[in-house]
Enzyme design. Structure first.
Site, PDB file in Angstrom:
ATOM      1  N   PRO A  93       0.820  -1.214   0.000  1.00 33.46           N
ATOM      2  CG  PRO A  93      -0.755  -1.551   1.668  1.00 33.46           C
ATOM      3  CD  PRO A  93       0.580  -2.046   1.188  1.00 33.46           C
ATOM      4  CD  GLU A 123       1.059  -6.340  10.770  1.00 33.34           C
ATOM      5  OE1 GLU A 123       0.274  -7.312  10.862  1.00 33.34           O
ATOM      6  OE2 GLU A 123       0.718  -5.189  10.439  1.00 33.34           O
ATOM      7  NE  ARG A 172      -5.992  -7.716 -20.990  1.00 31.21           N
ATOM      8  CZ  ARG A 172      -6.316  -6.676 -21.754  1.00 31.21           C
ATOM      9  NH1 ARG A 172      -5.576  -5.572 -21.694  1.00 31.21           N
ATOM     10  NH2 ARG A 172      -7.363  -6.726 -22.556  1.00 31.21           N
ATOM     11  CG  ASP A 180      -7.546  -3.078 -23.131  1.00 35.94           C
ATOM     12  OD1 ASP A 180      -6.434  -3.507 -22.859  1.00 35.94           O
ATOM     13  OD2 ASP A 180      -8.503  -3.778 -23.487  1.00 35.94           O
TER      14      ASP A 180
HETATM   15  C1  4FV Z   1      -1.071  -4.381  -1.211  1.00 28.67           C
HETATM   16  C2  4FV Z   1      -1.800  -3.373  -1.861  1.00 28.67           C
HETATM   17  C3  4FV Z   1      -1.280  -4.842   0.165  1.00 28.67           C
HETATM   18  C4  4FV Z   1       0.164  -5.151   3.070  1.00 28.67           C
HETATM   19  C5  4FV Z   1       0.750  -5.973   4.164  1.00 28.67           C
HETATM   20  C6  4FV Z   1       0.444  -7.355   2.247  1.00 28.67           C
HETATM   21  C7  4FV Z   1      -0.375  -6.125   2.080  1.00 28.67           C
HETATM   22  C8  4FV Z   1       0.785  -7.392   3.693  1.00 28.67           C
HETATM   23  N1  4FV Z   1      -0.141  -4.845  -2.066  1.00 28.67           N
HETATM   24  N2  4FV Z   1      -1.300  -3.276  -3.139  1.00 28.67           N
HETATM   25  N3  4FV Z   1      -2.839  -2.656  -1.411  1.00 28.67           N
HETATM   26  N4  4FV Z   1      -0.292  -5.625   0.694  1.00 28.67           N
HETATM   27  O1  4FV Z   1      -2.285  -4.509   0.806  1.00 28.67           O
HETATM   28  O2  4FV Z   1      -0.320  -4.167  -3.219  1.00 28.67           O
HETATM   29  O3  4FV Z   1       2.069  -7.904   3.841  1.00 28.67           O
END
Ligand code: 4FV
Length: 259
Positions: free
Chosen positions: A89, A116, A154, A169
């Site tokens: 995130p 985490e 793709r 697209d």
């Molecule tokens: C995430 C997202 C996501 C955060 C902690 C995996 C998680 C855990 N990855 N975009 N939104 N990852 O939430 O790509 O380890």
């Protein structure tokens, strides 16, 4: 294009990439998906890949060394340099524009966190780019990795047949997609717009562009800000807005009459 995915759930990632367009592209060797499980590189008897977070607090963090060993083996598994992406995130939002750029690379590494997340020192030393698939928290990076494998896979030359061409697209031209219809042309739920049955390809192109512009204006005006509209598009959007305002007035008048 080759994807190397570092993940505690290799079967899940392989299964996601084994179906549909991306699955067929693998069979036709237009792309390759390899997985690396950090647990296979843990050196203690319990094959530990996570540890308590320093400073206290809930949750575990993925350890440096099993990941580093997995990434080392991954890099040495093929000649091409690998562009390592960590899904989190905290990353930049994934867009079609970034997908189109990634699709030109020979090899992409996808590091999937769990718990985490991953020890920051590993990220600082091994990761080239951090990407997010959206502002929400998942239980792992695997879904993000599957999204990138699909969106990039793709676009590999030959992955889509003409009918499926990426040109049409959503977002390929920065706009949302126009509505799509199939047979039957007459149905209790409504009829297919006449213009689409006309065979007049110029009129059909204009109708589709007008609908794409109108939908983008209604649902994602932020996308219109980022995009300069040419003269034709400005005129079609103006036409759409006039007709939309008229249909809204009629809808409100009907609602008032029904009160
Ligand atoms: C995430 C997202 C996501 C955060 C902690 C995996 C998680 C855990 N990855 N975009 N939104 N990852 O939430 O790509 O380890």
């Amino acid at each position: 294009m080759r994807f190397d995915v570092v993940t505690l759930f290799p079967d899940f990632v392989r299964q996601c990439a084994a179906v549909g367009v991306v699955g067929r592209a693998q069979q036709r060797e237009l792309l390759q998906v390899e997985t690396w499980n950090p647990r296979d590189y843990a050196t203690d008897n319990y094959r530990t890949v996570d540890g308590r977070t320093c400073g206290g607090g809930p949750g575990m963090v993925m350890l440096i060394d099993p990941l580093r060993a997995a990434l080392k083996a991954m890099r040495e598994a093929a000649a091409e340099p690998v562009h390592v992406i960590y899904l989190s995130p905290q990353g930049a939002r994934l867009t079609q524009g970034r997908v189109e750029a990634l699709a030109k690379l020979p090899r992409i590494g996808l590091l999937c966190g769990r718990y985490e997340g991953v020890d920051e020192r590993l990220l600082a030393h091994e990761v080239d780019e951090e990407l997010s698939i959206g502002d929400y928290v998942l239980s792992g990076g695997e879904l993000g990795a599957a999204v990138i494998i699909d969106a990039v896979g793709r676009l590999q030359e030959g992955a889509l047949n003409d009918a499926q061409s990426a040109q049409q697209d959503s977002f390929s031209d920065g706009l949302l997609d126009c509505p799509h219809y199939a047979k039957p042309v007459r149905h209790a739920l409504g009829d297919v717009p006449e213009v689409l049955l006309s065979g007049d390809h110029a009129a059909i192109r204009r109708w589709r562009l007008k609908q794409a512009l109108g939908r983008t204006w209604l649902r994602r005006p932020d996308l219109l800000v980022q995009r300069a509209l040419d003269k034709e598009s400005r005129a079609l959007l103006e036409e759409f807005r006039r007709e939309y305002a008229q249909s809204e007035r009629e809808r409100l008048a009907n609602d008032a009459a029904e009160q």
